[in-house]
Structures are given as C-alpha cells and as structure tokens.
Design an enzyme around this catalytic site. Structure first.
Site, PDB file in Angstrom:
ATOM      1  N   CYS A 142      56.271  36.675  30.320  1.00 34.24           N
ATOM      2  CA  CYS A 142      54.962  35.758  31.277  1.00 34.24           C
ATOM      3  C   CYS A 142      55.027  36.315  33.203  1.00 34.24           C
ATOM      4  O   CYS A 142      54.142  35.829  33.581  1.00 34.24           O
ATOM      5  CB  CYS A 142      55.611  34.332  31.355  1.00 34.24           C
ATOM      6  SG  CYS A 142      57.188  34.208  31.104  1.00 34.24           S
ATOM      7  N   HIS A 222      56.007  28.178  35.004  1.00 34.30           N
ATOM      8  CA  HIS A 222      56.441  27.981  36.091  1.00 34.30           C
ATOM      9  C   HIS A 222      55.968  27.883  37.244  1.00 34.30           C
ATOM     10  O   HIS A 222      54.599  27.994  36.918  1.00 34.30           O
ATOM     11  CB  HIS A 222      57.229  29.321  35.736  1.00 34.30           C
ATOM     12  CG  HIS A 222      57.541  30.305  34.769  1.00 34.30           C
ATOM     13  ND1 HIS A 222      58.544  29.495  34.107  1.00 34.30           N
ATOM     14  CD2 HIS A 222      57.447  31.008  33.339  1.00 34.30           C
ATOM     15  CE1 HIS A 222      59.562  30.341  33.112  1.00 34.30           C
ATOM     16  NE2 HIS A 222      58.405  31.098  32.579  1.00 34.30           N
TER      17      HIS A 222
HETATM   18  P1  NAD Z   1      60.388  32.164  19.598  1.00 37.52           P
HETATM   19  O1  NAD Z   1      62.514  32.288  19.270  1.00 37.52           O
HETATM   20  O2  NAD Z   1      60.436  31.085  20.165  1.00 37.52           O
HETATM   21  O3  NAD Z   1      60.670  33.119  18.406  1.00 37.52           O
HETATM   22  C1  NAD Z   1      60.837  33.568  17.249  1.00 37.52           C
HETATM   23  C2  NAD Z   1      61.400  33.580  16.231  1.00 37.52           C
HETATM   24  O4  NAD Z   1      61.242  35.086  15.397  1.00 37.52           O
HETATM   25  C3  NAD Z   1      61.661  32.466  15.417  1.00 37.52           C
HETATM   26  O5  NAD Z   1      61.041  32.285  14.690  1.00 37.52           O
HETATM   27  C4  NAD Z   1      62.659  33.826  14.803  1.00 37.52           C
HETATM   28  O6  NAD Z   1      63.153  32.976  13.965  1.00 37.52           O
HETATM   29  C5  NAD Z   1      62.345  34.549  14.349  1.00 37.52           C
HETATM   30  N1  NAD Z   1      63.374  35.725  14.652  1.00 37.52           N
HETATM   31  C6  NAD Z   1      64.606  35.631  14.650  1.00 37.52           C
HETATM   32  N2  NAD Z   1      64.773  37.494  14.284  1.00 37.52           N
HETATM   33  C7  NAD Z   1      63.754  37.383  13.562  1.00 37.52           C
HETATM   34  C8  NAD Z   1      64.409  38.853  12.843  1.00 37.52           C
HETATM   35  N3  NAD Z   1      64.993  39.701  12.796  1.00 37.52           N
HETATM   36  N4  NAD Z   1      62.835  39.415  11.680  1.00 37.52           N
HETATM   37  C9  NAD Z   1      61.458  38.214  11.806  1.00 37.52           C
HETATM   38  N5  NAD Z   1      62.222  37.011  12.377  1.00 37.52           N
HETATM   39  C10 NAD Z   1      62.915  36.639  13.354  1.00 37.52           C
HETATM   40  O7  NAD Z   1      60.758  33.370  20.544  1.00 37.52           O
HETATM   41  P2  NAD Z   1      59.634  33.821  21.781  1.00 37.52           P
HETATM   42  O8  NAD Z   1      59.980  33.055  23.518  1.00 37.52           O
HETATM   43  O9  NAD Z   1      58.806  32.958  21.500  1.00 37.52           O
HETATM   44  O10 NAD Z   1      59.819  34.860  22.464  1.00 37.52           O
HETATM   45  C11 NAD Z   1      59.584  36.224  21.005  1.00 37.52           C
HETATM   46  C12 NAD Z   1      59.606  37.178  22.711  1.00 37.52           C
HETATM   47  O11 NAD Z   1      58.776  36.810  23.583  1.00 37.52           O
HETATM   48  C13 NAD Z   1      60.886  37.616  23.825  1.00 37.52           C
HETATM   49  O12 NAD Z   1      61.223  39.110  24.478  1.00 37.52           O
HETATM   50  C14 NAD Z   1      60.495  36.509  25.068  1.00 37.52           C
HETATM   51  O13 NAD Z   1      61.857  37.549  26.183  1.00 37.52           O
HETATM   52  C15 NAD Z   1      59.103  36.911  24.839  1.00 37.52           C
HETATM   53  N6  NAD Z   1      58.270  35.827  25.696  1.00 37.52           N
HETATM   54  C16 NAD Z   1      58.561  34.906  25.350  1.00 37.52           C
HETATM   55  C17 NAD Z   1      58.290  33.943  26.561  1.00 37.52           C
HETATM   56  C18 NAD Z   1      58.345  32.729  26.280  1.00 37.52           C
HETATM   57  O14 NAD Z   1      58.190  31.759  27.196  1.00 37.52           O
HETATM   58  N7  NAD Z   1      58.326  31.285  25.115  1.00 37.52           N
HETATM   59  C19 NAD Z   1      56.967  33.788  27.126  1.00 37.52           C
HETATM   60  C20 NAD Z   1      56.951  35.816  27.477  1.00 37.52           C
HETATM   61  C21 NAD Z   1      57.456  36.681  26.623  1.00 37.52           C
END
Ligand code: NAD
Length: 336
Positions: A142, A222
């Site tokens: 992000c 942020h």
């Molecule tokens: P999150 O924890 O909200 O969601 C991840 C999901 O994946 C959860 O539901 C979890 O149960 C599931 N999971 C875990 N292991 C798994 C597996 N082996 N197979 C299938 N599902 C599985 O995380 P998020 O915030 O959505 O982040 C996901 C990605 O996006 C990360 O790389 C993060 O750095 C990136 N990201 C996050 C944000 C943010 O602010 N939340 C912003 C931009 C990018």
C-alpha cells in the site's frame, strides 16, 4: 472473448476486496476463493455466492459441518484458474509458489512477499506495459503504491532528482484485535531507510529515494510527509495540475485535516467497506521552493492496491494492452 478465470488464494483484508473487484469487471471472473476455517468471513463469502476451497484437506469436512460445503481443495481451485491472486499473509505466498508452478498457472503476489518471488513488481501507472503477458507479478504494498502513484507522473513531467518521505503508519487493520501498539509511537524500524524506499525502487529503479517510518495507534490509514526535488522549475500550481490529471489521485480539502475525515468521505460516498482506492493528497500542503516540493498524502491501506491487482491481471492476461484504457475500465467498474 472468454472471461479470464481468476482464483483468489487467501480471503482476508486484501483477498476479499480483490475478489469483489474482479467480480465487478466484465472481462474476468472469480472461479473460487480459499478460506482456512468456516468463520464469519467464510459465511459472508458463501452468502455472496463465492465457491470456497479449503487449503487443508481436513478442513473440507469442517466446512461441510458448518453447512457451507467447500467446493474442494485449493489445488482443485487452482486447476480451474488461468491466474491465481495470492492474498495470503506475507511469507505464506512464497510457500504457495510450487503449487502454482505445478499447475502451470499465472500468479500475482502482494507486497508482503519480496520482489524476487516474481522478479517483477507492479504499479499500474509506473510499469503496466512491462507486465503484458508476464506469468509472475508482485503488486507492491500500500505505501509503495501510494509513493509510486505520486512519483511517476511528476517524474514523467518534470524529472525527479530525489525523494525523501516519512511514513506515519497505521498500527493494524480495523479487524485485528490482538496487535498493537495501543499507547506508543514505534520506530518502524529504528534504522533509516525503512524498507519502503528500496521497495519503490523495485518498480522505479532510477529514483533516488529514502524513507523513514513510524507506527502510530490507529487503524484507518497511513500518512506520508513527502519531500521531492525535481529537475525542472515549477510552481505549486504546476504540481496540482499534474496530480489532478491522475484518476487515482484524489485531492482532499474542504476542512479535511485527518485520516478519520477521509474515511468519513468514503462512508458518505457509500463506498464498499468505506474503501478509498485513490491516493489522497492535500493540495493546500503542496509547497514548492527552488525545485523542492513538499506535500502530505494519505493511503487507505486496505484498498489502495485493489485496482492495481485488477490491472495486473488485465496486463498479464493481455486483455488490454493500453494502460490508460485498463485503468479507466477498472475504475469505472469499481465505481470511482
Ligand atoms: P490477512 O491476514 O487479512 O488475510 C490473509 C488471509 O489468508 C487470512 O484469511 C488467512 O487465514 C489466510 N491464509 C493464511 N494462510 C493461508 C494459506 N496457506 N492458504 C490460504 N489462505 C491462507 O492479510 P492481508 O492484510 O490481506 O495481507 C495479504 C497480503 O497483502 C500480504 O502480503 C500483505 O503484506 C499485503 N498487503 C496488505 C495490506 C494491508 O494493509 N492489510 C495492504 C497492502 C498489501
């Protein structure tokens, strides 16, 4: 033309939004999403009509018991897809790579994975054309997306000599009840640069950028304090004109001086999940002195990367070769 078949592996903050965004497009469709447990998010996904696949075979049974039968395993979901968008937590995506390679599907990872996972980091405004037809892409985080959206048009018009930015980060996403800080400002990390500067260089390798980051006890957005040196004489009005030509940059004003008020705007606009997909810039903060430019910008961490994922899919699947057309199509379908 047949719609591109997209699987979303990992249905959390980013995954659920990417699934809805893909569904809103007329040139791609969601063949399935994955959930580990039949929790409240799985119930809503089921109600929304998504086919749910379980990453662990034993969990298929747990879904059955919860009254929302899983459509199968994640491997079976991947078999049905042309492209998988991996939205699992940082580090898990890397472990999933062999699954995608085995099935021979294209894959997108998120910013929590390192650049090397795909060898190519994506921001629609910065490098859409280079993503055309690629098999593996990482959509940057992000904060990096926000910085790339601001730097790229300024660099194109005026040439960017260097960027210095301080990132004041939200601590956690709104649904994360077990993490903090609750009462502290945390250096993230104490060393400078933070990882964000090098991450911008994974998209814009020629940009001289250094970043520092602090975590504060909030969940909403942020804020970046940006200082940029450009190669060409310009005024604040020139900068405003460049930013206002960008459909994914929104000017915030009318008394807004906080992230809380930006989210209130998203609520008032009836945006899904209060999402603010645009990078928000305060035009009144834009100040220029001797080719040095200062401004504040805000990033809605939960949603800013969502349209970028859609454009990455469109480029990789070669559904549209023109960046501007893809961006416009994505924005329109999402309801910018
Ligand atoms: P999150 O924890 O909200 O969601 C991840 C999901 O994946 C959860 O539901 C979890 O149960 C599931 N999971 C875990 N292991 C798994 C597996 N082996 N197979 C299938 N599902 C599985 O995380 P998020 O915030 O959505 O982040 C996901 C990605 O996006 C990360 O790389 C993060 O750095 C990136 N990201 C996050 C944000 C943010 O602010 N939340 C912003 C931009 C990018």
């Amino acid at each position: 033309m047949a719609k591109a078949k997209i699987a979303v592996n990992g249905y959390g903050t980013i995954g659920k939004r990417v699934a809805d965004a893909v569904r809103a497009q007329d040139d791609m469709e969601v063949v399935g999403i994955s959930k580990r447990t039949p929790n409240y998010e799985a119930v809503v996904a089921h109600q929304l009509g998504y086919d749910i696949y379980a990453p662990v075979a034993e969990n298929v049974e747990a879904f059955e018991k919860a009254g929302m039968p899983a459509a199968g395993s994640v491997e079976e979901m991947i078999e049905k897809a042309d492209l998988v968008v991996d939205c699992t937590p940082g580090g898990v995506g890397e472990k999933n790579k062999p699954l995608y390679e085995k099935a021979g599907v294209k894959a997108i990872w998120q910013g929590g994975e390192s650049h090397s996972i795909a060898g190519f980091s994506f921001n629609a405004e910065s490098d859409y054309e280079q993503a055309l037809g690629r098999d593996l892409v990482r959509v940057v985080s992000c904060n990096t997306t926000g910085l790339c959206r601001a730097i790229t048009p300024i660099d194109r018009e005026l040439g960017v000599k260097k960027v210095r930015a301080t990132i004041t980060r939200r601590a956690v996403d709104p649904n994360e009840i077990k993490k903090g800080p609750v009462n502290a400002i945390v250096l993230h990390p104490a060393k400078i640069p933070s990882h964000h500067g090098p991450d911008v260089q994974s998209v814009l390798s020629h940009i001289n950028i250094t970043t520092a980051a602090l975590v504060v006890p909030t969940t909403l957005m942020h804020i970046h304090t940006v200082n940029m040196e450009v190669n060409t004489d310009c005024t604040a009005e020139d900068i405003k004109k460049i930013f206002s030509s960008q459909s994914r940059i929104r000017f915030v004003g009318q008394g807004i001086t906080s992230t809380a008020e930006i989210i209130e705007v998203a609520r008032d606009m009836k945006r899904p999940r209060n999402d603010m997909w645009e990078l928000c810039i305060w035009p009144e903060s834009i100040t220029v002195t001797d080719k040095e430019l200062y401004f504040f910008q805000a990033v809605h961490q939960e949603s800013i990367v969502v349209p970028e994922n859609v454009d990455a899919i469109r480029a990789m699947m070669e559904l549209e070769s023109d960046r501007a057309k893809s961006v416009e199509k994505t924005n329109k379908a999402l309801g910018f």
